[in-house]
Scaffold this active site. Sequence first.
Site, short mmCIF file in Angstrom:
data_model
loop_
_atom_site.label_atom_id
_atom_site.label_comp_id
_atom_site.label_asym_id
_atom_site.label_seq_id
_atom_site.Cartn_x
_atom_site.Cartn_y
_atom_site.Cartn_z
CG ASP A 185 -2.25 0.72 0.92
OD1 ASP A 185 -2.15 1.93 0.74
OD2 ASP A 185 -3.33 0.11 0.88
CG HIS A 208 -0.90 1.64 -3.29
ND1 HIS A 208 -2.17 1.38 -2.82
CD2 HIS A 208 -0.52 0.51 -3.96
CE1 HIS A 208 -2.53 0.15 -3.20
NE2 HIS A 208 -1.55 -0.39 -3.87
#
Length: 359
Positions: A185, A208
């Site tokens: 993430d 991310h």
Amino acid sequence: MANPVVSFAALFLFYIFQQSNASYNVITFGAKPDGKTDSTQPFLKAWSAACSSASPSIIYVPKGRYLLKETVFRGPCKNKITVQIDGSLVAPTDYRALGNSGYWILFIKVNRVSVFGGTLDARGRWLMGLPEICQSMHLVINGCNNVLVRNVRAIAPDLSPNTDGIHVQVSTGVTITGSTLQTGDDCISIGPSTRNMLMSSIKCGPGHGISIGSLGKDVNEGGVENITLTNSIFSGSDNGVRIKSWARPSNGFVRNVVYQNLIMNNVRNPIIIDQNYCPNNQGCPRQSSGVKISQVTFRNIKGTSATPEAVKFDCSSSNPCSGIRLQDIKLTYMNKAATSSCKNIGGTSSGVIMPQSCV
Ligand SMILES: *[C@@H]1O[C@H](CO)[C@@H](O)[C@H](O)[C@H]1NC(C)=O
């Protein structure tokens, strides 16, 4: 004659300082370095001893693997504590041993605590496919002032859900430097009420990217202010620098942000502001974000985009972005100039801008 006196005084002070440190080795409190015996209580006993020590203290964790269950190191303590870890702390193989606490190791109400060295093996593969479990971020800084994170490496598989590297919220004066974050993430995520934060020399990817947000989920929310990211590299990440807010009413804001001297290697969205976040299109009555984004500078950002659109500004229709500054941006897609898109944005561009600025 002055010099010898000075150095003697310095030596003497050094001696006093050394003597005054109390040292607590977790082994003497019963910890076992075998990776199997539960060492939670011995660690807590070492902590209590250090915490009640009137002089600065060191908690020493020698080489070996130490099994810790849910562990809370609670303050306030009487003096400085240094935790020196030469070994590894390992979590139970079955995540259920951590219950619903939301954490594995928690430092709470502490001041002047330093943790050096060590490996923290959370054995999180149990959590793959269990995104509802909340022990998924690596390091969370919540409700803190003046925290320094230096030379930390966080590793999780590319596709592991919610495994943010470092999450910061409701905090002031956080510095993150020299760290490598390879996660499933956000490498770093910044939540509401965060101010005066500096990030430098970060290597991000896979992951991310570095995100401010998601913000504006709540109507009443503290803003994010004075955030700097500098001298960092993104490799193969989904995003580079991102500001993200829910398309919902909110009094939140983002202002005075500087992103500078960044390299993007094959990043899907190197520069992105997305104020239209609304998963499953639920709970976003007006489909516009109340979060006001202003005074954001993007300076000297170069490299490659993994998609044709390298720069995307999708700002709120009810609260347009303002004071967005682009300076010396060069992002290519397959050796050609990438593209950019703008919605509801005001600002200026200067220097070389590639893709051509839509601001
Ligand atoms: C902004 O944050 C930096 C730390 O990154 C701090 O040194 C500086 O004083 C802050 N500026 C203001 C105006 O608070």
